[in-house]
Write an enzyme that holds these catalytic residues in place. Structure first.
Site, PDB file in Angstrom:
ATOM      1  N   TYR A 152       0.767  -1.326  -0.020  1.00  0.00           N
ATOM      2  CA  TYR A 152      -0.239  -0.176  -0.058  1.00  0.00           C
ATOM      3  C   TYR A 152       0.809   1.246  -0.107  1.00  0.00           C
ATOM      4  O   TYR A 152       0.547   2.047  -0.876  1.00  0.00           O
ATOM      5  CB  TYR A 152      -0.831   0.064   1.154  1.00  0.00           C
ATOM      6  CG  TYR A 152      -1.600   1.220   1.496  1.00  0.00           C
ATOM      7  CD1 TYR A 152      -2.637   1.674   0.755  1.00  0.00           C
ATOM      8  CD2 TYR A 152      -1.076   1.910   2.714  1.00  0.00           C
ATOM      9  CE1 TYR A 152      -3.481   3.067   1.319  1.00  0.00           C
ATOM     10  CE2 TYR A 152      -1.778   3.251   3.078  1.00  0.00           C
ATOM     11  CZ  TYR A 152      -2.886   3.691   2.294  1.00  0.00           C
ATOM     12  OH  TYR A 152      -3.423   4.829   2.641  1.00  0.00           O
TER      13      TYR A 152
HETATM   14  N1  LIG Z   1      -7.369   3.565   6.538  1.00  0.00           N
HETATM   15  C1  LIG Z   1      -6.238   4.278   7.321  1.00  0.00           C
HETATM   16  O1  LIG Z   1      -6.016   4.202   8.470  1.00  0.00           O
HETATM   17  C2  LIG Z   1      -5.889   5.173   6.249  1.00  0.00           C
HETATM   18  C3  LIG Z   1      -4.546   6.239   6.889  1.00  0.00           C
HETATM   19  C4  LIG Z   1      -4.265   7.034   5.890  1.00  0.00           C
HETATM   20  C5  LIG Z   1      -4.798   7.343   4.808  1.00  0.00           C
HETATM   21  N2  LIG Z   1      -5.932   6.674   4.290  1.00  0.00           N
HETATM   22  C6  LIG Z   1      -6.390   6.796   2.817  1.00  0.00           C
HETATM   23  O2  LIG Z   1      -7.367   7.800   3.234  1.00  0.00           O
HETATM   24  C7  LIG Z   1      -8.324   7.823   2.265  1.00  0.00           C
HETATM   25  C8  LIG Z   1      -9.638   7.607   2.394  1.00  0.00           C
HETATM   26  O3  LIG Z   1      -9.795   6.576   3.443  1.00  0.00           O
HETATM   27  P1  LIG Z   1     -11.292   5.830   3.664  1.00  0.00           P
HETATM   28  O4  LIG Z   1     -10.979   5.287   4.965  1.00  0.00           O
HETATM   29  O5  LIG Z   1     -12.373   6.964   3.476  1.00  0.00           O
HETATM   30  O6  LIG Z   1     -11.503   4.833   2.545  1.00  0.00           O
HETATM   31  P2  LIG Z   1     -12.395   4.118   2.012  1.00  0.00           P
HETATM   32  O7  LIG Z   1     -13.584   3.858   2.877  1.00  0.00           O
HETATM   33  O8  LIG Z   1     -11.891   2.519   1.769  1.00  0.00           O
HETATM   34  O9  LIG Z   1     -12.901   4.642   0.717  1.00  0.00           O
HETATM   35  C9  LIG Z   1     -12.088   4.231  -0.372  1.00  0.00           C
HETATM   36  C10 LIG Z   1     -13.173   4.633  -1.690  1.00  0.00           C
HETATM   37  O10 LIG Z   1     -12.589   4.129  -2.841  1.00  0.00           O
HETATM   38  C11 LIG Z   1     -13.562   3.716  -3.628  1.00  0.00           C
HETATM   39  N3  LIG Z   1     -12.672   3.023  -4.666  1.00  0.00           N
HETATM   40  C12 LIG Z   1     -12.163   1.799  -4.721  1.00  0.00           C
HETATM   41  N4  LIG Z   1     -11.968   1.297  -6.023  1.00  0.00           N
HETATM   42  C13 LIG Z   1     -12.168   2.164  -7.004  1.00  0.00           C
HETATM   43  C14 LIG Z   1     -12.416   2.402  -8.301  1.00  0.00           C
HETATM   44  N5  LIG Z   1     -11.800   1.232  -9.246  1.00  0.00           N
HETATM   45  N6  LIG Z   1     -12.915   3.345  -8.813  1.00  0.00           N
HETATM   46  C15 LIG Z   1     -13.661   4.262  -8.045  1.00  0.00           C
HETATM   47  N7  LIG Z   1     -13.671   4.227  -6.818  1.00  0.00           N
HETATM   48  C16 LIG Z   1     -12.835   3.269  -6.097  1.00  0.00           C
HETATM   49  C17 LIG Z   1     -14.184   2.530  -2.790  1.00  0.00           C
HETATM   50  O11 LIG Z   1     -15.374   2.269  -3.581  1.00  0.00           O
HETATM   51  P3  LIG Z   1     -16.039   0.973  -2.936  1.00  0.00           P
HETATM   52  O12 LIG Z   1     -17.052   1.492  -1.934  1.00  0.00           O
HETATM   53  O13 LIG Z   1     -16.826   0.717  -4.364  1.00  0.00           O
HETATM   54  O14 LIG Z   1     -15.038  -0.035  -2.573  1.00  0.00           O
HETATM   55  C18 LIG Z   1     -14.461   3.203  -1.432  1.00  0.00           C
HETATM   56  O15 LIG Z   1     -15.439   3.958  -1.494  1.00  0.00           O
HETATM   57  C19 LIG Z   1      -7.766   6.701   1.071  1.00  0.00           C
HETATM   58  O16 LIG Z   1      -7.151   6.900  -0.014  1.00  0.00           O
HETATM   59  C20 LIG Z   1      -6.821   5.677   1.975  1.00  0.00           C
HETATM   60  O17 LIG Z   1      -6.031   5.088   1.336  1.00  0.00           O
HETATM   61  C21 LIG Z   1      -6.315   5.610   4.907  1.00  0.00           C
END
Ligand SMILES: NC(=O)c1ccc[n+]([C@@H]2O[C@H](COP(=O)([O-])OP(=O)(O)OC[C@H]3O[C@@H](n4cnc5c(N)ncnc54)[C@H](OP(=O)(O)O)[C@@H]3O)[C@@H](O)[C@H]2O)c1
Length: 256
Positions: A152
């Protein structure tokens, strides 16, 4: 009046952001989603959903979406969310780069404001030094995190490096926000931003607040900086973002 286009619009951070943006008079929020089943919920939050997968779409198709929606700003908050290595590369790296290229190619007649949600500690750990503000506990946490989800981090690094190093040809007004571990706790309205290390978490609601603060603060253009929940020296989100913008605090420069 402003129009925002969010990639990953059905994600947890993006839903908070949609609520915040939609509350502003005259605001339009377009939300790129891949699953039509999410349409109704997003409409309820105030978004206009558009079905498009960044994995499957061509750059020209994404450009067409941008030209159709004419955004004042684009936010990337998508991610494969710990899917396979293949999907992580296809979404977090290649999907993001497609959006950078598509935005650069689009004719909008407006500044190309772009906020990228990345992650703390996205950096080149092989050939660059450890950030000099990291404390021993940050170094330890970094090692554990890269061991657990290195694929990642590498995908995020490739995307962010591309965004920063290729911007001479693209000309995007970007800001890269690098939050630490995200929680589903209620937002506090306060954050630590800049060279703040890796300890603690941040509520997704506050990440959404920080995205909004960046969109409203031109001093953050061209910067990449870390974001954590409140701690020592508590500042409100807009104060913390203003401080980073004023001091030009960048936590990616020199580490990629
Ligand atoms: N989790 C952590 O602790 C963490 C820490 C730092 C940064 N981040 C980053 O913060 C951001 C937001 O996090 P979050 O928790 O809100 O993430 P999330 O809830 O997993 O949301 C990511 C979204 O991306 C969409 N997605 C996936 N594949 C796609 C595609 N091919 N085309 C269009 N959309 C697509 C997903 O859609 P579906 O609903 O269809 O799957 C999901 O709604 C992400 O970039 C993540 O990497 C996360």
């Amino acid at each position: 009046m402003s129009t925002t286009l969010i990639f990953g619009g059905s994600g947890k951070v993006a839903r908070h952001l949609t609520k915040l943006l939609s509350a502003e008079p005259g605001a339009t929020v377009y939300s790129i989603i891949r699953n039509p089943a999410q349409e109704a919920e997003l409409k309820e939050l105030g978004a206009s959903p558009i079905i498009q997968s960044v994995e499957d779409a061509l750059v020209t198709e994404i450009t067409a979406t941008i030209e159709h929606t004419q955004p004042d700003a684009i936010v990337w908050s998508a991610g494969a969310g710990g899917g396979s290595a293949e999907r992580t590369k296809a979404v977090d790296h290649e999907g993001a780069v497609k959006v950078f290229d598509a935005f650069a190619a689009a004719t909008t007649g407006k500044p190309k404001r772009f906020v990228m949600v990345s992650a703390v500690d996205v950096r080149d750990r092989e050939s660059k030094p450890t950030p000099d503000w990291y404390k021993p506990e940050d170094v330890k946490r970094s090692e554990a995190a890269w061991k657990a989800i290195g694929t990642y981090y590498k995908a995020k690094l490739a995307a962010d490096k591309d965004l920063v190093s290729q911007n001479g040809k693209r000309g995007l007004d970007y800001t890269i926000l690098r939050p630490g571990s995200l929680s589903t706790e209620l937002g506090t309205g306060k954050v630590r931003a800049g060279k703040v290390g890796m300890q603690g978490e941040i509520p997704r609601e506050d990440v959404a607040g920080a995205i909004l603060a960046c969109l409203r603060n031109k001093d953050t253009i061209g910067l990449a900086f870390d974001l954590l929940g409140p701690g020592e020296g508590d500042l409100t989100i807009s104060e913390a973002i203003a401080k980073v913008g004023k001091n030009k605090e960048d936590t990616f420069e020199g580490y990629h």
